[in-house]
Design an enzyme around this catalytic site. Structure first.
Site, short mmCIF file in Angstrom:
data_model
loop_
_atom_site.label_atom_id
_atom_site.label_comp_id
_atom_site.label_asym_id
_atom_site.label_seq_id
_atom_site.Cartn_x
_atom_site.Cartn_y
_atom_site.Cartn_z
N GLU A 130 122.50 52.65 140.67
CA GLU A 130 122.04 51.88 141.82
C GLU A 130 120.65 52.31 142.27
O GLU A 130 119.91 51.50 142.85
CB GLU A 130 123.02 52.02 142.98
CG GLU A 130 124.39 51.40 142.74
CD GLU A 130 124.34 49.89 142.66
OE1 GLU A 130 123.56 49.29 143.42
OE2 GLU A 130 125.05 49.32 141.82
N GLU A 144 115.98 49.29 148.60
CA GLU A 144 115.91 48.24 147.58
C GLU A 144 114.44 47.90 147.29
O GLU A 144 113.63 47.74 148.21
CB GLU A 144 116.66 47.01 148.07
CG GLU A 144 116.72 45.88 147.07
CD GLU A 144 117.61 44.74 147.54
OE1 GLU A 144 117.64 43.70 146.86
OE2 GLU A 144 118.27 44.90 148.59
N ASN A 174 128.35 44.85 156.27
CA ASN A 174 128.62 46.18 155.73
C ASN A 174 128.05 47.28 156.63
O ASN A 174 128.68 48.32 156.83
CB ASN A 174 128.05 46.32 154.32
CG ASN A 174 128.94 45.69 153.27
OD1 ASN A 174 130.17 45.69 153.40
ND2 ASN A 174 128.34 45.14 152.22
#
Length: 298
Positions: A151, A160, A198
């Protein structure tokens, strides 16, 4: 003269017993275990390597670098978690991944992703890599870290990289909306936590204001690791079980992939990405001296 010989013989036998020569000699009694009773941490007090304190949350920390009373849950370079189980011995049984092995796994890691931050986060999830046999514990640690490596590009990226995705992670249909801004819930941390729902769920579980301050995940290593472990331990994502359940329940590494990104990668969606995760998992299990088990693919 005879009496003197007897006395010498007695002395020799006594010395032999002290040295443990006779097979029947009883081993010395073990020293009593130290009690787990350490002073409360105090801000502004000087601490030296080896000093142990009880933090305000009831957990214990040991000084690894001298400091003038820095907060143990913020200044991770100066402190390591300390376990008082087993009579005060530090971390009995230990985390199955040593700091040296962690550094081998992530030779180019960003300094943000500290080993001590991971250990601190683990105190919130004591079942992580601590369930089942030693083999299962090592497999779970390898599986989590392999997925994390995938990831984050080897624990290199904190956030990200594709900023075009940032505005997409706000679900306005949630009753709490996106109070930090529409583009605030992009992927962060070791598991690249994303989406407002989340952040809300993780914040509620961890007692942190992540919905209103998602930047905590990219600014505090322990918080970042906690969000990763929260997802790993409790969330099934697009799968049918959490990563923790996949590994401790004998379902295999493939099911952990499904829980993280199965909707995009599994069932032929992106076999190259799946293979990347599996290869890293195999490398990590080899480093930890354990078989990777079966059911590696999803």
């Amino acid at each position: 003269m005879a009496l003197r010989r007897i006395l010498v013989l007695v002395a020799v036998l006594a010395t032999s017993v002290v040295l443990g020569t006779p097979a029947s000699a009883a081993p010395p009694a073990p020293a009593p275990a130290a009690a787990c009773d350490y002073p409360a941490w105090q801000a502004g007090r000087q601490y030296n390597p080896g000093d142990i304190v009880r933090y305000t949350d009831g957990n214990y920390y040991i000084t690894v670098h001298a400091n003038p009373g820095y907060d143990p849950v913020i200044s991770h370079w100066f402190w390591d978690p300390y376990s008082c189980d087993g009579g005060g011995d530090p971390d009995p049984g230990g985390f199955v991944v040593s700091e040296a092995q962690f550094n081998q796994m992530f030779p180019s890691r960003n300094p943000f992703y500290t080993y001590s931050g991971l250990r601190t986060a683990m105190s919130a999830f004591p079942a992580f890599a601590n369930t089942g046999s030693d083999t299962v514990r090592r497999q779970e640690a390898a599986a989590f870290l392999a997925n994390v490596s995938h990831e984050t590009g080897g624990l290199v990226h904190i956030v990200e990289q594709n900023q075009d995705n940032y505005p997409h992670y706000c679900d306005p249909n949630q009753p709490y909306g996106c109070p930090a801004g529409q583009a605030a819930y992009y992927g962060r941390g070791p598991i690249q936590l994303s989406w407002n729902f989340n952040y809300n769920a993780a914040g509620n579980a961890l007692g942190l204001p992540l919905l209103t301050n998602p930047w905590l995940v990219q600014n505090d290593a322990a918080v970042a690791w906690k969000t990763g472990l929260w997802y790993w331990m409790t969330q099934s994502g697009p799968g049918s079980m959490s990563g923790h359940t996949a590994m401790t329940g004998g379902h295999g590494f493939g099911q952990s992939i499904r829980s993280i990104n199965g909707a995009l990668e599994c069932d032929g969606g992106n076999p190259g990405q799946v293979q990347s995760r599996v290869t890293k998992y195999q490398q990590f299990t080899q480093l930890l001296g354990v078989s990777p088990g079966g059911n590696l693919y999803c």
